[in-house]
Design a protein around this motif. Sequence first.
Motif, PDB file in Angstrom:
ATOM      1  N   GLN A  99       0.868  -0.898  -0.189  1.00 61.96           N
ATOM      2  CA  GLN A  99      -0.486   0.156   0.236  1.00 61.96           C
ATOM      3  C   GLN A  99       0.970   1.752   0.122  1.00 61.96           C
ATOM      4  O   GLN A  99       0.103   2.647  -0.042  1.00 61.96           O
ATOM      5  N   ARG A 100       2.424   1.071   0.636  1.00 61.17           N
ATOM      6  CA  ARG A 100       2.967   2.481   0.584  1.00 61.17           C
ATOM      7  C   ARG A 100       3.498   2.680  -0.789  1.00 61.17           C
ATOM      8  O   ARG A 100       3.956   3.946  -1.027  1.00 61.17           O
ATOM      9  N   GLY A 101       3.331   2.105  -2.209  1.00 55.47           N
ATOM     10  CA  GLY A 101       3.425   2.689  -3.282  1.00 55.47           C
ATOM     11  C   GLY A 101       4.828   2.931  -3.736  1.00 55.47           C
ATOM     12  O   GLY A 101       5.486   3.549  -4.386  1.00 55.47           O
ATOM     13  N   PHE A 102       5.735   1.887  -3.060  1.00 57.06           N
ATOM     14  CA  PHE A 102       7.421   2.337  -3.234  1.00 57.06           C
ATOM     15  C   PHE A 102       7.806   1.130  -4.538  1.00 57.06           C
ATOM     16  O   PHE A 102       8.528   1.512  -5.678  1.00 57.06           O
ATOM     17  N   SER A 103       6.942   0.675  -4.451  1.00 57.29           N
ATOM     18  CA  SER A 103       7.122  -0.972  -5.574  1.00 57.29           C
ATOM     19  C   SER A 103       6.439  -0.691  -7.280  1.00 57.29           C
ATOM     20  O   SER A 103       4.897  -1.161  -6.705  1.00 57.29           O
ATOM     21  N   PHE A 104       6.836  -1.539  -7.998  1.00 58.10           N
ATOM     22  CA  PHE A 104       5.733  -1.315  -9.207  1.00 58.10           C
ATOM     23  C   PHE A 104       5.488  -3.254  -9.423  1.00 58.10           C
ATOM     24  O   PHE A 104       4.923  -3.254 -10.021  1.00 58.10           O
ATOM     25  N   TYR A 160       3.003  -3.890  -7.294  1.00 61.03           N
ATOM     26  CA  TYR A 160       2.110  -4.398  -6.151  1.00 61.03           C
ATOM     27  C   TYR A 160       1.085  -3.096  -6.415  1.00 61.03           C
ATOM     28  O   TYR A 160       2.227  -1.897  -7.087  1.00 61.03           O
ATOM     29  N   GLU A 161       0.244  -3.360  -7.008  1.00 58.60           N
ATOM     30  CA  GLU A 161      -0.743  -1.989  -7.897  1.00 58.60           C
ATOM     31  C   GLU A 161      -0.857  -1.567  -6.318  1.00 58.60           C
ATOM     32  O   GLU A 161      -1.793  -1.149  -5.583  1.00 58.60           O
ATOM     33  N   ALA A 162      -0.901   0.126  -6.209  1.00 61.03           N
ATOM     34  CA  ALA A 162      -1.410   0.803  -4.870  1.00 61.03           C
ATOM     35  C   ALA A 162      -1.106   2.092  -5.237  1.00 61.03           C
ATOM     36  O   ALA A 162      -0.632   2.582  -7.058  1.00 61.03           O
ATOM     37  N   PRO A 163      -1.711   3.065  -4.321  1.00 64.85           N
ATOM     38  CA  PRO A 163      -1.778   4.644  -5.240  1.00 64.85           C
ATOM     39  C   PRO A 163       0.203   5.172  -5.014  1.00 64.85           C
ATOM     40  O   PRO A 163       1.075   4.638  -4.450  1.00 64.85           O
ATOM     41  N   LEU A 164       0.307   5.934  -6.010  1.00 64.09           N
ATOM     42  CA  LEU A 164       1.288   5.874  -6.302  1.00 64.09           C
ATOM     43  C   LEU A 164       2.190   7.333  -5.615  1.00 64.09           C
ATOM     44  O   LEU A 164       1.541   8.494  -5.101  1.00 64.09           O
ATOM     45  N   ASP A 165       2.654   6.903  -4.352  1.00 60.65           N
ATOM     46  CA  ASP A 165       2.940   8.471  -3.272  1.00 60.65           C
ATOM     47  C   ASP A 165       4.099   7.314  -3.064  1.00 60.65           C
ATOM     48  O   ASP A 165       4.691   9.133  -3.132  1.00 60.65           O
ATOM     49  N   MET A 166       4.607   6.986  -1.878  1.00 63.48           N
ATOM     50  CA  MET A 166       6.109   6.576  -1.515  1.00 63.48           C
ATOM     51  C   MET A 166       6.683   7.338  -1.046  1.00 63.48           C
ATOM     52  O   MET A 166       7.902   7.532  -0.686  1.00 63.48           O
ATOM     53  N   THR A 170       2.333  13.632  -2.684  1.00 64.19           N
ATOM     54  CA  THR A 170       3.056  11.924  -2.804  1.00 64.19           C
ATOM     55  C   THR A 170       3.698  12.550  -4.213  1.00 64.19           C
ATOM     56  O   THR A 170       3.545  13.100  -4.996  1.00 64.19           O
ATOM     57  N   ALA A 171       4.210  11.191  -4.592  1.00 61.99           N
ATOM     58  CA  ALA A 171       4.118  11.008  -6.033  1.00 61.99           C
ATOM     59  C   ALA A 171       4.098  11.399  -7.546  1.00 61.99           C
ATOM     60  O   ALA A 171       3.923  11.400  -8.493  1.00 61.99           O
ATOM     61  N   THR A 194       1.102   2.852  -9.443  1.00 60.79           N
ATOM     62  CA  THR A 194       2.260   2.510  -8.886  1.00 60.79           C
ATOM     63  C   THR A 194       2.121   1.589 -10.547  1.00 60.79           C
ATOM     64  O   THR A 194       3.017   1.778 -11.646  1.00 60.79           O
ATOM     65  N   THR A 195       1.288   0.903 -11.123  1.00 54.49           N
ATOM     66  CA  THR A 195       1.073   0.276 -12.117  1.00 54.49           C
ATOM     67  C   THR A 195       0.642   0.490 -13.162  1.00 54.49           C
ATOM     68  O   THR A 195       1.186   0.685 -14.904  1.00 54.49           O
ATOM     69  N   ASP A 196      -0.135   1.972 -13.170  1.00 57.84           N
ATOM     70  CA  ASP A 196       0.023   3.321 -14.344  1.00 57.84           C
ATOM     71  C   ASP A 196       0.731   3.353 -14.627  1.00 57.84           C
ATOM     72  O   ASP A 196       1.505   3.004 -16.047  1.00 57.84           O
ATOM     73  N   LEU A 197       1.975   3.162 -13.972  1.00 54.80           N
ATOM     74  CA  LEU A 197       3.778   4.412 -13.846  1.00 54.80           C
ATOM     75  C   LEU A 197       3.819   3.045 -15.015  1.00 54.80           C
ATOM     76  O   LEU A 197       4.497   3.240 -15.817  1.00 54.80           O
ATOM     77  N   ALA A 198       4.272   2.095 -14.174  1.00 51.47           N
ATOM     78  CA  ALA A 198       5.228   0.563 -14.801  1.00 51.47           C
ATOM     79  C   ALA A 198       4.854   0.475 -16.490  1.00 51.47           C
ATOM     80  O   ALA A 198       5.263   0.324 -17.163  1.00 51.47           O
ATOM     81  N   HIS A 199       3.206   0.861 -16.262  1.00 53.56           N
ATOM     82  CA  HIS A 199       2.454   0.197 -17.824  1.00 53.56           C
ATOM     83  C   HIS A 199       2.983   1.457 -19.208  1.00 53.56           C
ATOM     84  O   HIS A 199       3.766   1.003 -20.248  1.00 53.56           O
TER      85      HIS A 199
END
Length: 320
Positions: free
Chosen positions: A122-127, A129-135, A144-145, A190-195
């Motif tokens: 849930q912290r959004g540091f890693s692509f 896992y699907e999570a809000p892009l926070d970091m 946030t990111a 996170t997955t929006d950005l990774a894709h």
Amino acid sequence: MTAAFGGQGLLHHGHRPVLLRETIELLAAERGGLFVDCTVGLGGHSEAILQASSGAQVLGIDRDEEALELARQRLALYGSRFRAVHADFRELTRVLATAKVRQVRGVLADLGVSSLQLDSPQRGFSFRYEAPLDMRMDTSSGETAAELLGRLSEVEIANLIFEYGEEPRSRRIARAIVQQRQRGQQLATTTDLAHLIERAVGKGNKRRIHPATRTFQALRIAVNAELENLDRFLFEAVDHLEQAGRLAIISFHSLEDRIVKRTLSRLSGKCQCPPRLPKCICGATKKVEILTRRAIAPGEPEVAGNPRSRSAKLRGASKI
Ligand SMILES: C[S@@+](CC[C@H](N)C(=O)[O-])C[C@H]1O[C@@H](n2cnc3c(N)ncnc32)[C@H](O)[C@@H]1O
């Protein structure tokens, strides 16, 4: 003392403290006294300091409340020998003043993110896992990111990814991010950005790192302003050390290590100004003796047992 750390360090919530034995030796923790662990995380290094001497106490700082709570629970058995403070270590002087402490025997900073942060979906540091892009390490404040990517210009995003992530395809990635924004589509997860990165630069081949790795690292460093005022913090830390007190810094990024190396050099009296300057303006004054002529890196067994330790570098100094 060495044997107590079992060579590869203690595991807690899947987290292995990096360069544990080397750090404890550098801090000379067996002498006891008050140590500040500026990045207490899950408390691995703090616990080893407390175990090194029954006369050791630790003031543990972290900007991540979740990590701090786990460290409090883990170190509760040490009673009042461990105290935890939620703060940014760049506020060290204020934290010590509030705790009514003037000088300490040692200061440790194990920079960067913890495994807990990287592995918490849930912290959004890693692509991964699907999570809000926070970091954010401190989820109680700051941008946030996703907000950062919504605010910066294309050039600023490209520079950030290039500088902090050493990503050669930074311009292509920045362009894709801004084009997505212009289409009115937010990069929320996170997955929006990774894709998006995969579409912009390709998926890469399986043996290489994921194409989003460097961009995620760069964003994390920027969101948490990880390199900002690191030099000032090191000067302050040395000012709070008693004579023969020790400073130990573990870094994971070449830019971070460069700041640590240069600042320790200045603190050992070596001017870092460009040679053409007629007069020193870098503030070099001899306050410490450097204890690590070269940075200490993990040996092969540690890297094999904990691949995340591979880029770690430990530097230390003793107050004169
Ligand atoms: C690599 S982990 C430390 C792990 C710890 N040494 C252990 O053994 O469990 C880094 C920790 O430092 C914290 N941190 C990073 N920058 C910080 C800052 N400027 N102020 C306070 N804490 C910070 C992070 O939240 C994270 O918990």
